[in-house]
Design an enzyme around this catalytic site. Structure first.
Site, mmCIF file in Angstrom:
data_model
loop_
_atom_site.group_PDB
_atom_site.id
_atom_site.type_symbol
_atom_site.label_atom_id
_atom_site.label_comp_id
_atom_site.label_asym_id
_atom_site.label_seq_id
_atom_site.Cartn_x
_atom_site.Cartn_y
_atom_site.Cartn_z
ATOM 1 N N HIS A 275 6.032 -7.980 1.317
ATOM 2 C CA HIS A 275 6.538 -7.849 -0.215
ATOM 3 C C HIS A 275 7.876 -8.458 -0.238
ATOM 4 O O HIS A 275 8.595 -8.066 0.728
ATOM 5 C CB HIS A 275 6.513 -6.565 -0.647
ATOM 6 C CG HIS A 275 5.312 -5.711 -0.781
ATOM 7 N ND1 HIS A 275 4.708 -5.469 -1.881
ATOM 8 C CD2 HIS A 275 4.498 -5.223 0.226
ATOM 9 C CE1 HIS A 275 3.445 -4.790 -1.597
ATOM 10 N NE2 HIS A 275 3.386 -4.738 -0.412
ATOM 11 N N GLU B 60 -6.672 7.257 3.686
ATOM 12 C CA GLU B 60 -7.508 8.551 3.433
ATOM 13 C C GLU B 60 -8.182 9.079 4.573
ATOM 14 O O GLU B 60 -8.604 8.136 5.645
ATOM 15 C CB GLU B 60 -8.398 8.351 2.228
ATOM 16 C CG GLU B 60 -7.869 8.103 1.155
ATOM 17 C CD GLU B 60 -7.196 6.565 1.239
ATOM 18 O OE1 GLU B 60 -7.784 5.749 1.685
ATOM 19 O OE2 GLU B 60 -5.958 6.439 0.572
ATOM 20 N N SER C 242 -0.349 -7.227 -2.145
ATOM 21 C CA SER C 242 -0.840 -7.693 -0.686
ATOM 22 C C SER C 242 -1.739 -8.853 -0.739
ATOM 23 O O SER C 242 -2.820 -8.539 -1.585
ATOM 24 C CB SER C 242 -1.458 -6.577 0.053
ATOM 25 O OG SER C 242 -0.640 -5.594 0.280
ATOM 26 N N ARG D 87 8.042 -4.592 -5.839
ATOM 27 C CA ARG D 87 7.352 -3.468 -6.044
ATOM 28 C C ARG D 87 7.750 -2.204 -5.065
ATOM 29 O O ARG D 87 8.168 -2.166 -3.961
ATOM 30 C CB ARG D 87 5.964 -3.606 -5.706
ATOM 31 C CG ARG D 87 4.876 -2.716 -6.020
ATOM 32 C CD ARG D 87 3.436 -2.602 -5.794
ATOM 33 N NE ARG D 87 2.702 -2.951 -6.924
ATOM 34 C CZ ARG D 87 1.686 -3.763 -7.108
ATOM 35 N NH1 ARG D 87 1.089 -4.214 -6.181
ATOM 36 N NH2 ARG D 87 1.080 -3.714 -8.395
HETATM 37 I I1 8IG Z 1 -4.298 -2.855 1.680
HETATM 38 O O1 8IG Z 1 -7.809 2.093 2.590
HETATM 39 C C1 8IG Z 1 -4.983 -0.864 1.310
HETATM 40 N N1 8IG Z 1 -4.335 -0.321 0.583
HETATM 41 N N2 8IG Z 1 -4.877 4.386 -0.260
HETATM 42 N N3 8IG Z 1 -6.263 3.238 1.122
HETATM 43 C C2 8IG Z 1 -5.239 3.411 0.357
HETATM 44 N N4 8IG Z 1 -4.496 2.197 0.259
HETATM 45 C C3 8IG Z 1 -4.819 1.006 0.461
HETATM 46 C C4 8IG Z 1 -5.879 0.915 1.522
HETATM 47 C C5 8IG Z 1 -6.738 2.011 1.562
HETATM 48 N N5 8IG Z 1 -5.936 -0.521 1.838
#
Ligand code: 8IG
Length: 274
Positions: free
Chosen positions: A67, A189, A35, A88
């Site tokens: 992507h 999370e 990203s 990916r």
């Molecule tokens: I862009 O805050 C991205 N990818 N696990 N947590 C997780 N993956 C991510 C995050 C994030 N931001």
């Protein structure tokens, strides 16, 4: 052709198809652009071929917005070739660890010795706001999975090459380094999980790079990991995590990090002349 090839056999088939379709027999460096990082492609060199990944054995079109789903061969100013893996596969897509590792294994089968893995990630450190680029120095694989099968007891000390990190720091001495924690996703999370990850020594959270690095180390590739912080992780700042806001953040950072990554690639490729 074997109807049920091993991961290595499938990667060998993919590399043969890639060589045939691109006309380039051997690639030297591979990059996976996560990203926000895609803008580097045209600064790295001249695209000599771009193949839909779905036309190469073992790949399928990527399902994640942002992507691109192609494999590109880019001629660098040195005349050597970079392979841009724009396809990916994430663990959360449910296609299994073989699909996750296939791009890395294909790069190795195509002759690649150096793999640059980029990603967008959440930051567990309030000192690293969105837009910060971080060199990955180690990882916590919190997916409870391995891309390796059988008795593949691969050493993961210095999995993220100290040599390549030093070269990246020659380009930008201010680059911080941090530990990348990979979670299975696709959800972000909870604040409690981020406190846990911080207590375990994690600085960044994401859903891609640790499993790819493990597969790369098995294949003997030298790995550089670069994370773009696109958001503070849960509970680190006031705002909620929002996929569209993350995409906007990575767009804002795009020109700056594209230049940075292209300069790092040129620096690494330049070592091959010396
Ligand atoms: I862009 O805050 C991205 N990818 N696990 N947590 C997780 N993956 C991510 C995050 C994030 N931001």
């Amino acid at each position: 052709m074997d109807a049920n090839p091993s991961p290595t056999q499938l990667a060998t088939q993919a590399a043969a198809a890639l060589a045939e379709r691109t006309g380039i027999d051997r690639h030297d460096i591979a990059l996976t652009l996560g990203s926000g990082w895609a803008g580097a492609v045209d600064l790295i060199g001249e695209t000599v071929a771009e193949i839909p990944a779905s036309e190469i054995p073992g790949f399928s079109a990527s399902g994640v917005h942002g992507h691109t789903g192609t494999l590109r061969s880019v001629r660098m100013p040195s005349g050597r070739h970079a392979l841009l893996i724009g396809a990916r596969t994430h663990l959360y897509e449910g296609r299994g660890v073989r699909a996750v590792a296939h791009g890395v294994r294909t790069a190795a089968a195509a002759g690649v010795r150096i793999l640059i893995l980029t990603n967008g990630a959440g930051s567990a450190k309030s000192e690293w706001p969105a837009g910060t680029v971080v060199l990955v120095c180690d990882h916590l694989n919190l997916t409870a999975r391995s891309p390796l099968e059988g008795a593949a007891f691969v050493d993961l000390a210095d999995a993220y090459s100290p040599r390549l990190r030093a070269l990246a720091r020659q380009v930008d001495p201010s680059l911080p380094s941090g530990v990348y924690a990979q979670l299975p996703g696709p959800h972000y999370e909870t604040p409690a999980e981020i406190r846990m990850i911080r207590a375990l020594g994690g600085d960044l959270v994401g859903m891609s790079t640790a499993l790819e690095t493990i597969a790369a180390r098995e294949a003997g590739l030298e790995v550089l990991g670069l994370s773009l912080v696109t958001n503070p992780a849960a509970g680190v700042a006031q705002e909620r995590i929002d996929h569209l806001a993350l995409m906007a953040e990575s767009r804002n950072a795009a020109p700056r990090i594209a230049r940075l990554l292209a300069d790092i690639v040129a620096r690494i490729d330049g070592e091959n002349d010396e």
